[in-house]
Scaffold this active site. Sequence first.
Site, PDB file in Angstrom:
ATOM      1  N   LYS A 173       1.999   2.488 -14.975  1.00 44.77           N
ATOM      2  CA  LYS A 173       2.345   3.865 -15.370  1.00 44.77           C
ATOM      3  C   LYS A 173       2.713   4.645 -14.121  1.00 44.77           C
ATOM      4  CE  LYS A 173      -0.183   7.920 -16.945  1.00 44.77           C
ATOM      5  NZ  LYS A 173      -1.242   8.379 -17.819  1.00 44.77           N
TER       6      LYS A 173
HETATM    7  C1  R5P Z   1      -3.930  10.993 -14.749  1.00 36.15           C
HETATM    8  O1  R5P Z   1      -4.366  10.339 -13.850  1.00 36.15           O
HETATM    9  C2  R5P Z   1      -4.188  10.617 -16.112  1.00 36.15           C
HETATM   10  O2  R5P Z   1      -4.179   9.226 -16.217  1.00 36.15           O
HETATM   11  C3  R5P Z   1      -3.271  11.199 -17.181  1.00 36.15           C
HETATM   12  O3  R5P Z   1      -3.559  10.507 -18.331  1.00 36.15           O
HETATM   13  C4  R5P Z   1      -1.812  11.079 -16.879  1.00 36.15           C
HETATM   14  O4  R5P Z   1      -1.465  11.908 -15.813  1.00 36.15           O
HETATM   15  C5  R5P Z   1      -0.898  11.288 -18.097  1.00 36.15           C
HETATM   16  O5  R5P Z   1      -1.010  12.498 -18.623  1.00 36.15           O
HETATM   17  P1  R5P Z   1       0.068  13.632 -18.422  1.00 36.15           P
HETATM   18  O6  R5P Z   1       1.211  13.282 -19.320  1.00 36.15           O
HETATM   19  O7  R5P Z   1      -0.654  14.851 -18.843  1.00 36.15           O
HETATM   20  O8  R5P Z   1       0.486  13.639 -16.980  1.00 36.15           O
END
Ligand code: R5P
Length: 257
Positions: A173
């Site tokens: 990710k």
């Molecule tokens: C951050 O470390 C977390 O894993 C969040 O789940 C990630 O940033 C994704 O969420 P967002 O779309 O709010 O950035």
Amino acid sequence: MDWGMKNRLSQIIKPDTNRTVMLAVDHGYFLGPTSGLEEPAKTIEPLLPYADSLMLTRGVLRVSVNPGSSTPIVLRVSGGNSILGEDLSKEAITVSVKDAIRLNVSAVALSIYVGSKYEHQTLKNLATLVSECEEYGIPVLAVTAVGKEMVRDARYLSLACRIAAEIGAHFVKTYYCEDFQKVVKTCPVPVVIAGGKKIAEKDALKLAYNAVKDGAVGVDMGRNIFQSKDPVGMIKAVRQIVHENAKPEDVFRSLKL
Ligand code: R5P
């Protein structure tokens, strides 16, 4: 890749489209009661039917999700820091693989902080986790977290994603950026993008559209869904973009903002 590993991964990245809409609600692990997630169960419940998987911590999973739910779980297993702490990159593995199995998760997620003070520690965490998870056929999602001073450009994100894949992460990710195609092309495992901080709905939908157009298998989106005035409308719109290649301007019209 063995059968169990492939089976779990296909619970998340849907084989019919080879895409995924993951709902990220794990923010509290270092941010505490994030806006929109003050009462996680209330946030999660209406969104769950539209999420291909739910990414969260074991503490929130236990009390906020019905065990009868069939939505695949991607369990955050790294942490040990807070927004007030010494350095965000100072993370450890916080959940045993045994507990992840007990919770019947489809994958586990851990952050790596390439270029940060505790880079080595987080990369070692990833290596340890992958080795343990390989034994049980559990996919590992590496999250390329960035420090305040890190530039989120293709050069840096390619470096972080490629290192994660080389260590053995089964999917990665990261953030969308200019020249994102380069990030995807040089990463030998599937890539999903985070949504990042809340932006206008139209822009968040464009972000999802551009990411899949440029090769991401989907999104692991949080704030741009649950902080929207129309969270259910947003996740439905993101699904249409990710799974049906819908145009952002077309799905935007259906939002109740
Ligand atoms: C951050 O470390 C977390 O894993 C969040 O789940 C990630 O940033 C994704 O969420 P967002 O779309 O709010 O950035």
